[in-house]
Design an enzyme around this catalytic site. Structure first.
Site, short mmCIF file in Angstrom:
data_model
loop_
_atom_site.label_atom_id
_atom_site.label_comp_id
_atom_site.label_asym_id
_atom_site.label_seq_id
_atom_site.Cartn_x
_atom_site.Cartn_y
_atom_site.Cartn_z
CE LYS A 79 -3.16 4.72 -1.93
NZ LYS A 79 -4.47 5.12 -2.86
CE1 TYR A 122 -3.70 2.27 0.65
CE2 TYR A 122 -2.07 3.19 2.27
CZ TYR A 122 -3.37 3.39 1.46
OH TYR A 122 -4.43 4.57 1.66
#
Length: 116
Positions: free
Chosen positions: A23, A19
């Site tokens: 990002k 994750y």
């Protein structure tokens, strides 16, 4: 263009490695696109929310117990409030408006001070 990243793109301790890496990559793509296409009138910015009142916390918890414990400890004392989705949407709408004509390549947090 307004990309929705996360404070996970600014830190390394918000969620799992995949994750956080995605990002960080989205923030890099935002800045690169702003640089490459700004002269053509294409503005690209990213919004980095902190906690938002969604169900992601219930569905995205790590499946490994020790990882969940580490993440829980890292959140302790940091989250002062979570945002309502429409609060983040207001920022996104502003970035897409003519009022933000001179904002390009910006990465703006909307995290209630979490990363301050």
């Amino acid at each position: 263009m307004v990309n929705i990243a996360s404070i996970g793109g600014l830190t390394g301790s918000v969620a799992g490695s995949a994750y956080v890496a995605s990002k960080h990559g989205l923030i890099g793509l935002t800045r690169s696109t702003a640089f490459l296409y700004g002269a053509d009138g294409i503005r690209t910015n990213a919004v980095c929310p902190g906690g938002v009142e969604t169900n992601i916390g219930r569905s995205a918890q790590p499946k490994v117990e020790w990882a969940y414990e580490r993440l829980s400890k890292s959140f302790a004392g940091h989250v002062t409030r979570t945002a309502a989705p429409d609060e983040v949407a207001t920022l996104v709408a502003w970035l897409g408006s003519d009022e933000a004509v001179n904002v390009n390549g910006a990465v703006i947090t909307s995290d209630g001070g979490w990363t301050s």
